[in-house]
Write a protein that holds these residues in place. Sequence first.
Motif, short mmCIF file in Angstrom:
data_model
loop_
_atom_site.label_atom_id
_atom_site.label_comp_id
_atom_site.label_asym_id
_atom_site.label_seq_id
_atom_site.Cartn_x
_atom_site.Cartn_y
_atom_site.Cartn_z
N ALA A 191 1.25 12.76 10.05
CA ALA A 191 1.55 11.35 9.84
C ALA A 191 0.73 10.51 10.81
N VAL A 192 0.34 9.33 10.38
CA VAL A 192 -0.31 8.42 11.32
C VAL A 192 0.75 7.46 11.87
N ALA B 77 6.75 8.70 7.91
CA ALA B 77 5.81 7.76 8.52
C ALA B 77 6.54 6.82 9.47
N ARG B 78 5.75 6.19 10.31
CA ARG B 78 6.25 5.08 11.12
C ARG B 78 5.45 3.85 10.76
N SER B 79 6.09 2.71 10.77
CA SER B 79 5.38 1.54 10.27
C SER B 79 4.42 0.99 11.30
N PHE B 80 3.50 0.18 10.81
CA PHE B 80 2.33 -0.28 11.56
C PHE B 80 2.69 -1.10 12.79
N LYS B 81 3.59 -2.05 12.63
CA LYS B 81 3.85 -2.99 13.72
C LYS B 81 5.12 -2.63 14.48
N ARG C 43 9.81 5.38 8.01
CA ARG C 43 9.47 5.12 6.61
C ARG C 43 9.42 6.44 5.84
N GLY C 44 9.62 6.32 4.56
CA GLY C 44 9.52 7.48 3.69
C GLY C 44 8.49 7.23 2.61
#
Lengths: 85, 972
Positions: free
Chosen positions: B98-99, B49-53, B58-59
């Motif tokens: 992934a989003v 994943a990639r974080s929101f901001k 991320r895992g």
Amino acid sequence: MMQIPCPFCGPRNESEFSFGGPVKPPRPDPSAVSDEDWTAWLTQVPNPLGPVQEQWWHVRGCGTWLTIWRDTRTHDIVEAPDGGR
Amino acid sequence: MAAGNRLAAGGRIDRSKPLHFTFNGKAYTGFQGDTLASALLANGVRLTARSFKYHRPRGIVGAGVEEPATLVELMGDDASGNRPATTVPLTEGLAAKAVNCWPSLAFDIGAVNQLASRFIPAGFYYKTFKWPNWHLYERPIRKAAGLAAAPSEPPSKGHYETRYGHCDVLIAGAGPAGLMAALTVARAGLRVMIADEGCEAGGSLLSRRLTIGGTDAMEWVDATFAELNAMPNVTHLQNATVWGYREHNYLMVTERAPANPSLLERTWRVRAGHVITATGAIERGLVFGNNDRPGVMLASAVQAYVNRYGVAPGKRAVIFTNNNSAYAVAADLAAAGVEVRAIADSRDAVPDEARAIVPGIEIMAGKCVTEAQGTRQIRSVAVAAKTGGSARILSCDLLAMSGGWNPTVHLWSQSRSTLRYDDPLATFLPDTPAQPISAAGAANGALTLQDALRSGAEAAAQIAGTTPPDIPDAPDLPYAMEPLWRVETAKGKAFLDLQNDVTVDDIHLALREGYSNVEHVKRYTTGGMGFDQGKTGNINIIGTVALAQGLAMDQVGTTTFRAPYTPVSFGAIGGLREETVALPYRHTPITEWNLAQGAFMYEAGARWRRPGYFPRAGEGLQEATNRECRAVRFGVGVYDGSPLGTFELKGRDVGRFLDYLYSNVMSSLKPGNGRYGLMLSDDGLIMDDGVCFRLDDHRWIVSTSTGHADAINGHMEEMLQTRFPEWNVFITTVTSQWNNATICGPKAREVMAALGTDIDLSPEAFPFMTVRDGTVAGLPARVVRVSFTGELSFEVNVAPRHMRALWAKVMEAGAPFGILPVGSEASHVLRVEKGFLSLGHEVDGTVDAYDLGMGWAMSKKKSDYLGKRAVQIRREGAAPRRELVGVIPEPDRQIPEGAPLTPGGRREKTEGFVTACVWSVVHERWVGLALLEGGHARHGETAHVRLKGGEVIPVRVTAPCHYDPDGDKLRS
Ligand SMILES: [Zn+2]
């Protein structure tokens, strides 16, 4: 969703009822009150933070207009403060 | 790392049933029993994943609903957005991506936000994107933030369903406490519903290596369910989350895999006599530098992957803890063959019983991980004394962290029951119940197995009024902890809320800027929002606020726990619906005939579908309407008046009851006669207009407008039951018991005669505003001489079962006279020509009967009726009134409905508006109605319509009635 006690049908889901608003004082004789008192009776609705007596119509049930005391802070259906009207 | 993180044996997966799936387009294989998360870990996928901001890599962090980092979008038949990978059961052919990452997970352009991160502090959006308004920025920001898109199509494989449930006891959670509680209340004969959110029942037992009564704990779970499911008073919902707790013990439960192949999900709305929340506890993270890197996981999640899914999430692990529970994780990792490099424990004194279960593993007491090193996955961690000093670097690819446990109090708190801060457990525990609710097991702070079993049994026994059963022996490591809200010597970004990228610095900034209340901190930083609702991080935010402000935890308090506990599909809330309209239409028996005639259908109030007009080939609305109007004015027409509200009132006191409800006198009516009247509310507004007919001394028929029928029904019942309960009146709704065909026009009497009736139709025997019972066309009928068109009219009422026959006979008998069906458009024209009012057009909250020229309807004789006093008071004011007038546009042209009238057509305050304007078939020109200031005294004058844009149309002011002002036609 609240569960409202109907005197005829027992506890029933709120979705069977239509809200009728808080119970106001008895309607004064319109020919015997001042304009101010009449307007006040017309426009002022009890709005306490706490127990309030209100009318509900069991429209999708037996058709009864009934009253309950409901605590506006919690939705709890409570005893009438003066032990009933 | 290549695939090969799957352990050779163990776990609850079925290695004989491989399942194929794709993640971000790449193909992988997992096993039956896996979640998407466990299958990805088994395949060595660390960056998920990639974080929101900041779009940081991320895992997978957790193993259940607490997962804050890895959200996926499912594609194909399962299309849905923003699902935590840890809660997606693996199925054959599953396709997920992934989003939060564009253009790709590995190369993420949004990661430049990281370089600029000191410019994106808390409250950044509020401060920056506010001019001229947020919406200008919303779309591109949402796109960059990249949460999953909503599916474009509804699911094709099945449908959603909702149903009601009732039980004596609802138990949320089928872990050890919930099961023990269920056994206890079910054996006592109570109706029990037990709902568990996992794919399998067992709760924490699924992930741990424990025994109950000397055998594997899962065998106890199976035996318990065997007993429960054999009882008729037990309903067991698995893969079903209790996600909302409403007033009066009404709970929302969504079953994600009901045992019905055509059902996608089912939502239960459960009214429970009592609720037991046996919802377990959620482990919390620890706050140190770069604590978000892939490879940093909750210790309990690591334990779940090793024991339940047979996956080693790393080859070499370091444990970081402030409590005992992580020692069991270390032991389980070691037993599975994973090297445990060391246990860093922030406590200076590690209890002996914890030490005893990890022989040979280095324990670093009083030490903290200050920093995780490595970007796309961790390579090592730095460990130093809690107070600072030189760090030791430990190479590892897995850091299992445990910050202690939070009882899952979401449902408890949603029920308005209170929480208290508990110092030994350093968390919030259930305190005073506000509804019939009990908490049991870890959800009540019983954090070891034996305590959880006992707690469930005791809570249940109290409800059932029985003595608690004996508790089987269930050894577990005692729980002890010391709070560590954050590592104060942390290096690098230390995240409190992974999902929303909220760091310790953000909290400090919010506090500096004056957002000191924890609810304000939440909104300003967005910490604790999102899909996970801060399940792992909230307590650390509260702790960080408490540390910075020198407050105790209970002085800071929690933010409000809100439903839903976990995300819920919209479909599961809505359930089955009619597929074309939001609310079903009402129909009369003539609807099909209307449609067959090619009628253009309108919705005509109260969801009745009525014909607007009946166009013939080549005709538009105006041509068709003109033709129908001419039929009524010069020949004969018929309309279906069935939707009009109809009530039968019986009893000795109906007359005085109607006198109270209507502004005019009804009680003086003789049997067989009727009267038009206005119904006011007590504040003087016109609620409705209608007609009352007296059938005999004690029986009346009241008609209301279509749209207000339901409201008037409630109004009449309210007045009767609450003000005059001693009066002898019975109100029966008969709208659907009487249908009618209203035959109207100069030739109406001839059509009636052709139909054949035993009623004397002569005007002397059957005058206007009277009612007669008899037969029409051989059908039992009640015929009413009432007119809404201004023409001679016979409203022929029959039972609904006769309505089609009547209609067919009317059309047949009327054919020689050129009878036409009439729609709402023509009815509107005809009533405007007559100056008949229509609620919603001429009547709004400002207009009274006098304004409408209907002062005659306001009884002087009656001392009291609803609205009398209020109208008196209102009319005492000196302000000019807007009064109903007719308007003739000169030149002859249409005026839009609602067009304002201004003095002289000047750009000034309006003095009224045009309420209706129609093409009159009798005058062959446009005529209208208007509400005009002082209008009654202005007949013959010219007033002016001022259109948008400034165009002015002069109109001649007339009396409202444009046709047959003396009523000779309708009385004929
Ligand atoms: Zn009832």
